[in-house]
Design a protein around this motif. Sequence first.
Motif, PDB file in Angstrom:
ATOM      1  N   ASN A 145      -6.983   5.813   1.207  1.00 15.14           N
ATOM      2  CA  ASN A 145      -5.646   5.574   1.246  1.00 15.14           C
ATOM      3  C   ASN A 145      -4.843   6.649   0.066  1.00 15.14           C
ATOM      4  OD1 ASN A 145      -2.861   4.532   0.302  1.00 15.14           O
ATOM      5  ND2 ASN A 145      -3.323   2.832   1.607  1.00 15.14           N
ATOM      6  N   ASP A 146      -3.819   7.479   0.769  1.00 20.31           N
ATOM      7  CA  ASP A 146      -3.146   8.486  -0.152  1.00 20.31           C
ATOM      8  C   ASP A 146      -2.369   7.945  -1.237  1.00 20.31           C
ATOM      9  OD1 ASP A 146      -4.542  10.170   1.407  1.00 20.31           O
ATOM     10  OD2 ASP A 146      -2.794  11.043   2.553  1.00 20.31           O
ATOM     11  N   GLN A 147      -1.927   6.657  -1.050  1.00 18.89           N
ATOM     12  CA  GLN A 147      -0.872   6.314  -2.153  1.00 18.89           C
ATOM     13  C   GLN A 147      -1.827   5.556  -3.064  1.00 18.89           C
ATOM     14  OE1 GLN A 147       2.600   6.326  -2.248  1.00 18.89           O
ATOM     15  NE2 GLN A 147       2.296   7.492  -0.320  1.00 18.89           N
ATOM     16  N   PRO A 207       2.655   3.655  -4.810  1.00 17.54           N
ATOM     17  CA  PRO A 207       1.462   4.002  -5.809  1.00 17.54           C
ATOM     18  C   PRO A 207       1.157   2.795  -6.842  1.00 17.54           C
ATOM     19  CG  PRO A 207       2.880   5.779  -5.572  1.00 17.54           C
ATOM     20  CD  PRO A 207       3.649   4.532  -4.927  1.00 17.54           C
ATOM     21  N   ILE A 239      -1.980  12.276  -3.799  1.00 13.21           N
ATOM     22  CA  ILE A 239      -0.661  12.908  -3.652  1.00 13.21           C
ATOM     23  C   ILE A 239      -0.096  13.495  -4.796  1.00 13.21           C
ATOM     24  CG2 ILE A 239       0.222  11.368  -1.761  1.00 13.21           C
ATOM     25  CD1 ILE A 239       1.520   9.339  -3.997  1.00 13.21           C
ATOM     26  N   GLN A 298       0.848  -1.241   0.104  1.00 18.57           N
ATOM     27  CA  GLN A 298      -0.052  -0.084  -0.095  1.00 18.57           C
ATOM     28  C   GLN A 298       0.847   1.438   0.031  1.00 18.57           C
ATOM     29  OE1 GLN A 298      -2.782  -1.186  -0.526  1.00 18.57           O
ATOM     30  NE2 GLN A 298      -2.667  -3.050   0.521  1.00 18.57           N
ATOM     31  N   ASN A 299       2.182   1.017   0.269  1.00 17.79           N
ATOM     32  CA  ASN A 299       2.985   2.316   0.405  1.00 17.79           C
ATOM     33  C   ASN A 299       3.585   2.655  -1.148  1.00 17.79           C
ATOM     34  OD1 ASN A 299       2.588   2.295   3.359  1.00 17.79           O
ATOM     35  ND2 ASN A 299       4.262   0.927   3.279  1.00 17.79           N
TER      36      ASN A 299
END
Length: 290
Positions: free
Chosen positions: A229-231, A71, A236, A68-69
């Motif tokens: 989730n930002d990724q 993209p 981002i 998840q970290n």
Amino acid sequence: MDRIKIIEVLEGISYPGHLHTQDSLKAVTNFQFQDTDILLVTFPKSGTTWMQQILSLLYNKEDLQHIQNIPTWVRVPWIEQIYFFEYLAQRKTSKPRFFTTHLLPKFMIHNLKNSKARVIYMARNPKDVLVSYYHFHKFATFLPKATSFEDFFEQFLEGKVCFGSWFNHIKEWLSVQQELDFFLITYEDLSQEPRRAIQNLANFLGQQLEPKDLESIVHYCSFSFMSQNDQLNYSIVPSEIFDHSVGKFMRKGVTEDWRKYFSPEQNTKFNNIYLGEMGDVTVKFPWSLD
Ligand code: PPS
């Protein structure tokens, strides 16, 4: 950023110049696939990001958190984009390699056929693709501004949007399916019966799935998880590229949103064109026209 307003045109089809050059598009023809590669093919706004997430979850069952970290566009990069070789160099050596493309098969069919690479075609009800793409034109600063829904509706039906005609895209890929190791899946299958759709995909890929893995994948690919989730939700990306003040990449994530946008006249026109274009296609799709 200097290419944000450029539109590249190659053989009559336009592409956002922010992500594509003539060279990056033409380089696809020379790209050598490996037998273990997995290529995700979509027309824009058909659930590409969703499937990119599912593919990487299926192959990282031991560490679902870790991915998840990274993209999705780095994990499953587009082979036609400017950044492709940079992302390819960043990846770890483990197999398989995952790629995405929005292009027509003619760019890569020769090299695909020379490998045993597997191809996953993800389709979505084109009426919902149209609505999602319309909103994306307001949000993505690298696409021409849509003057109105009515104008965008006509441009989509005429195939005058970036990446061309939805009808040609799906028909051309379906016409080469017998020559490839090919799997068709739809946004609607995933929305209506996610467990069944993911299990069928895992079977195609030869991936063993324990019931707990399947439940985890369903959770980590859900709209509610991904949109937070930002990724995964593209928040981002700088506002010079995606204008976060006017919308979200993860907009609604539903089927049949077109009903809120199409007038009865537009619906009739769309259906007539759809029937004319798709009359010879024997695949039974899970969407209804009415
Ligand atoms: S792109 O720009 O071509 O990569 O866009 P793409 O990812 O193909 O399509 C974006 C639409 O897919 C929706 N989406 C999802 N729907 C359901 N579940 C999940 N997990 C999911 N992830 C992305 C996204 O919201 C866009 O559809 P709309 O209709 O605009 O909401």
